[in-house]
Design an enzyme around this catalytic site. Structure first.
Site: not given
Length: 178
Positions: A55, A95, A121
């Site tokens: 990701s 992230h 998210d």
């Protein structure tokens, strides 16, 4: 092969066996002390993490080993890569901070997104949670070693590999001991 290993173990006298156990205990305790020391120095409950998914590509790839710090006196900024935990989930997520909302009273909330993901998210957060707070942050990425964490991923995905590695290490120690 296993028979010769067993014979070697049986020939070991009690003093040698105790020495081996003591040496192993010292290695384990040294590793734990280093880990706890890193926790104190970095301010992070987990100073080293492995990237488990794609990701964050192209910034980080699956298997990259990240080094984290968690300076609580510095505000979280847009663009920073954070590692955070979600309530009810065991595995932290790596992230990038997408948006930050700071209030006049000094509190802040922020939104994250994986570089390789199409949406933010919010779908990963706990039910009803729309923003993260600094309490959710485990650390901030400060450096990385590419693909070093693949060993950890392989051992988790193929549990029998752990036993094979331990058996090889044990065999190596028996063959190369004094």
């Amino acid at each position: 092969m296993l028979g010769s290993m067993l014979e070697e173990f049986q020939r070991m006298n009690k003093r040698q066996f105790f020495y081996q156990v003591l040496s192993f205990g010292m290695i384990v305790s040294s590793a734990l002390m280093i880990w706890k020391g890193l926790m104190v120095v970095t301010g992070s409950e987990s100073p080293i993490v492995v990237v488990l998914s794609g990701s964050m590509e192209p910034a980080f790839h699956r298997g990259d080993l990240l080094f984290l710090t968690n300076p609580t006196d510095e505000p979280i900024r847009v663009g920073e890569i954070v590692v955070f935990k979600i309530e009810g989930r065991d595995i932290p997520i790596v992230h990038r901070v997408l948006k930050v909302h700071e209030k006049e009273n000094g509190t802040s909330k922020f939104l994250t997104k994986g570089d390789n993901n199409r949406v933010d998210d919010r779908g990963l957060y706990a039910p009803g949670q729309l923003w993260l707070t600094p309490r959710d942050v485990v650390g901030r990425a400060k450096g990385f070693l590419p693909y070093v964490g693949m060993v950890t991923i392989m051992m988790n995905e193929y549990p029998k590999l752990k036993y094979a590695v331990l058996a090889c290490l044990g065999l190596y120690v028996l063959i190369h001991r004094e």
